[in-house]
Design a protein around this motif. Structure first.
Motif, PDB file in Angstrom:
ATOM      1  N   VAL A 126      -8.548   0.266   4.226  1.00 28.04           N
ATOM      2  CA  VAL A 126      -7.681   0.974   3.520  1.00 28.04           C
ATOM      3  C   VAL A 126      -8.039   0.285   2.448  1.00 28.04           C
ATOM      4  O   VAL A 126      -7.030  -0.965   1.794  1.00 28.04           O
ATOM      5  CB  VAL A 126      -6.919   1.860   3.415  1.00 28.04           C
ATOM      6  CG1 VAL A 126      -6.531   2.547   2.529  1.00 28.04           C
ATOM      7  CG2 VAL A 126      -6.991   2.636   4.077  1.00 28.04           C
ATOM      8  N   THR A 176       0.472  -1.054   0.300  1.00 27.00           N
ATOM      9  CA  THR A 176       0.443  -0.332   0.292  1.00 27.00           C
ATOM     10  C   THR A 176       1.223   1.613  -0.229  1.00 27.00           C
ATOM     11  O   THR A 176       1.774   0.806   0.241  1.00 27.00           O
ATOM     12  CB  THR A 176      -0.649  -0.076   0.793  1.00 27.00           C
ATOM     13  OG1 THR A 176      -1.514   1.095   0.743  1.00 27.00           O
ATOM     14  CG2 THR A 176      -0.412  -0.316   2.206  1.00 27.00           C
ATOM     15  N   TYR A 207     -11.576   4.770   1.430  1.00 28.32           N
ATOM     16  CA  TYR A 207     -12.145   4.083   2.013  1.00 28.32           C
ATOM     17  C   TYR A 207     -13.508   3.945   2.671  1.00 28.32           C
ATOM     18  O   TYR A 207     -14.670   4.547   2.498  1.00 28.32           O
ATOM     19  CB  TYR A 207     -11.910   5.615   2.995  1.00 28.32           C
ATOM     20  CG  TYR A 207     -10.485   6.132   2.924  1.00 28.32           C
ATOM     21  CD1 TYR A 207      -9.610   5.313   3.768  1.00 28.32           C
ATOM     22  CD2 TYR A 207     -10.017   6.758   1.870  1.00 28.32           C
ATOM     23  CE1 TYR A 207      -7.468   5.929   3.355  1.00 28.32           C
ATOM     24  CE2 TYR A 207      -9.336   7.279   1.505  1.00 28.32           C
ATOM     25  CZ  TYR A 207      -7.854   6.648   2.471  1.00 28.32           C
ATOM     26  OH  TYR A 207      -6.358   7.340   1.782  1.00 28.32           O
ATOM     27  N   LEU A 231      -1.085   4.361   0.690  1.00 28.06           N
ATOM     28  CA  LEU A 231      -1.564   4.776   1.870  1.00 28.06           C
ATOM     29  C   LEU A 231      -1.471   4.050   3.340  1.00 28.06           C
ATOM     30  O   LEU A 231      -2.001   2.732   3.975  1.00 28.06           O
ATOM     31  CB  LEU A 231      -3.257   4.927   1.661  1.00 28.06           C
ATOM     32  CG  LEU A 231      -3.085   6.258   0.501  1.00 28.06           C
ATOM     33  CD1 LEU A 231      -4.925   5.414  -0.034  1.00 28.06           C
ATOM     34  CD2 LEU A 231      -2.864   6.897   0.135  1.00 28.06           C
ATOM     35  N   VAL A 244      -3.706  10.667   7.897  1.00 24.47           N
ATOM     36  CA  VAL A 244      -3.329  10.048   6.865  1.00 24.47           C
ATOM     37  C   VAL A 244      -2.662   9.532   6.041  1.00 24.47           C
ATOM     38  O   VAL A 244      -1.169  10.935   5.699  1.00 24.47           O
ATOM     39  CB  VAL A 244      -3.978   9.975   5.083  1.00 24.47           C
ATOM     40  CG1 VAL A 244      -3.651   9.265   3.813  1.00 24.47           C
ATOM     41  CG2 VAL A 244      -5.578  10.365   5.443  1.00 24.47           C
ATOM     42  N   TYR A 268      -6.429   0.423  -1.224  1.00 25.50           N
ATOM     43  CA  TYR A 268      -5.585   1.322  -1.744  1.00 25.50           C
ATOM     44  C   TYR A 268      -5.709   1.536  -2.985  1.00 25.50           C
ATOM     45  O   TYR A 268      -4.863   1.817  -4.149  1.00 25.50           O
ATOM     46  CB  TYR A 268      -3.570   0.918  -1.006  1.00 25.50           C
ATOM     47  CG  TYR A 268      -3.521  -0.020  -1.642  1.00 25.50           C
ATOM     48  CD1 TYR A 268      -2.432   0.247  -2.587  1.00 25.50           C
ATOM     49  CD2 TYR A 268      -3.283  -1.224  -0.543  1.00 25.50           C
ATOM     50  CE1 TYR A 268      -1.728  -1.105  -2.735  1.00 25.50           C
ATOM     51  CE2 TYR A 268      -2.907  -2.099  -1.304  1.00 25.50           C
ATOM     52  CZ  TYR A 268      -2.279  -2.593  -2.394  1.00 25.50           C
ATOM     53  OH  TYR A 268      -1.734  -3.483  -2.527  1.00 25.50           O
ATOM     54  N   CYS A 315      -7.103   3.455  -5.720  1.00 22.65           N
ATOM     55  CA  CYS A 315      -7.016   4.817  -5.502  1.00 22.65           C
ATOM     56  C   CYS A 315      -6.519   5.621  -6.243  1.00 22.65           C
ATOM     57  O   CYS A 315      -5.842   5.083  -7.552  1.00 22.65           O
ATOM     58  CB  CYS A 315      -5.988   5.098  -4.352  1.00 22.65           C
ATOM     59  SG  CYS A 315      -4.549   7.130  -4.199  1.00 22.65           S
ATOM     60  N   CYS A 330     -13.287  11.132  -0.787  1.00 18.65           N
ATOM     61  CA  CYS A 330     -12.559  10.586  -1.912  1.00 18.65           C
ATOM     62  C   CYS A 330     -13.820   9.707  -3.185  1.00 18.65           C
ATOM     63  O   CYS A 330     -14.271   9.321  -2.774  1.00 18.65           O
ATOM     64  CB  CYS A 330     -11.792   8.541  -1.099  1.00 18.65           C
ATOM     65  SG  CYS A 330     -11.649   7.936  -2.999  1.00 18.65           S
ATOM     66  N   CYS A 354     -12.723  11.251   5.565  1.00 19.03           N
ATOM     67  CA  CYS A 354     -12.229  10.307   4.345  1.00 19.03           C
ATOM     68  C   CYS A 354     -12.578   9.109   4.149  1.00 19.03           C
ATOM     69  O   CYS A 354     -13.122   9.316   2.927  1.00 19.03           O
ATOM     70  CB  CYS A 354     -11.155   9.433   4.884  1.00 19.03           C
ATOM     71  SG  CYS A 354     -11.231   8.549   6.223  1.00 19.03           S
ATOM     72  N   CYS A 389      -7.735  12.751   0.091  1.00 19.61           N
ATOM     73  CA  CYS A 389      -7.823  12.078   1.611  1.00 19.61           C
ATOM     74  C   CYS A 389      -7.045  13.289   2.709  1.00 19.61           C
ATOM     75  O   CYS A 389      -6.928  13.469   4.136  1.00 19.61           O
ATOM     76  CB  CYS A 389      -7.590  10.846   1.549  1.00 19.61           C
ATOM     77  SG  CYS A 389      -6.207  10.438   0.726  1.00 19.61           S
ATOM     78  N   TRP A 412       0.321   9.220   2.890  1.00 17.33           N
ATOM     79  CA  TRP A 412      -0.313   9.096   1.418  1.00 17.33           C
ATOM     80  C   TRP A 412       1.890   8.960   0.849  1.00 17.33           C
ATOM     81  O   TRP A 412       1.990  10.069   0.793  1.00 17.33           O
ATOM     82  CB  TRP A 412      -0.932  10.338   0.862  1.00 17.33           C
ATOM     83  CG  TRP A 412      -1.115   9.808   0.020  1.00 17.33           C
ATOM     84  CD1 TRP A 412      -2.709   9.295  -0.742  1.00 17.33           C
ATOM     85  CD2 TRP A 412      -1.108  11.000  -1.521  1.00 17.33           C
ATOM     86  NE1 TRP A 412      -2.679   8.758  -1.765  1.00 17.33           N
ATOM     87  CE2 TRP A 412      -1.588   9.990  -3.117  1.00 17.33           C
ATOM     88  CE3 TRP A 412       0.136  11.188  -1.945  1.00 17.33           C
ATOM     89  CZ2 TRP A 412      -1.162  10.623  -4.050  1.00 17.33           C
ATOM     90  CZ3 TRP A 412       0.342  11.664  -3.234  1.00 17.33           C
ATOM     91  CH2 TRP A 412      -0.015  10.836  -4.352  1.00 17.33           C
TER      92      TRP A 412
END
Length: 95
Positions: A59, A22, A48, A24, A79, A61, A64, A43, A39, A70, A81
């Motif tokens: 999550v 991930t 999420y 995230l 978060v 991910y 994404c 998104c 979140c 987020c 990221w």
């Protein structure tokens, strides 16, 4: 609204090259303090969601879009990221 212009239709046209790890990470202790859970709503790709017990945020991910919304929406900076590893993540088509 034209069904072809729905967010779900647009998201379905994107290509993803997912990584095994991930990019995230949520700080679960900070998340527990959050009442509004921004979140979950900010998104566009619905990365999420709440777990089955409505206790922790899950999550996903892999979905994404790398927009970073987020990070800006989280009032607790919970978060972490980063961009996915090289050649992974979402592939946008530019025309």
């Amino acid at each position: 609204m034209n069904n072809n212009s729905s967010i779900e239709n647009k998201l379905s046209t994107l290509k993803y090259y997912t990584s095994d790890k991930t990019h995230l990470v949520l700080d679960s202790e900070k998340c527990k303090k959050c009442k509004n859970k921004e979140c979950l709503f900010i998104c566009p790709a619905k990365v999420y969601s709440m777990d089955e017990n409505n206790e922790n945020i899950k999550v996903e991910y892999e979905n994404c879009l790398e927009c970073g919304a987020c990070r800006f929406a989280c009032p607790y900076n919970a978060v972490s990221w980063e961009y996915p590893e090289a050649s992974k993540g979402v592939l946008y088509k530019f025309s």
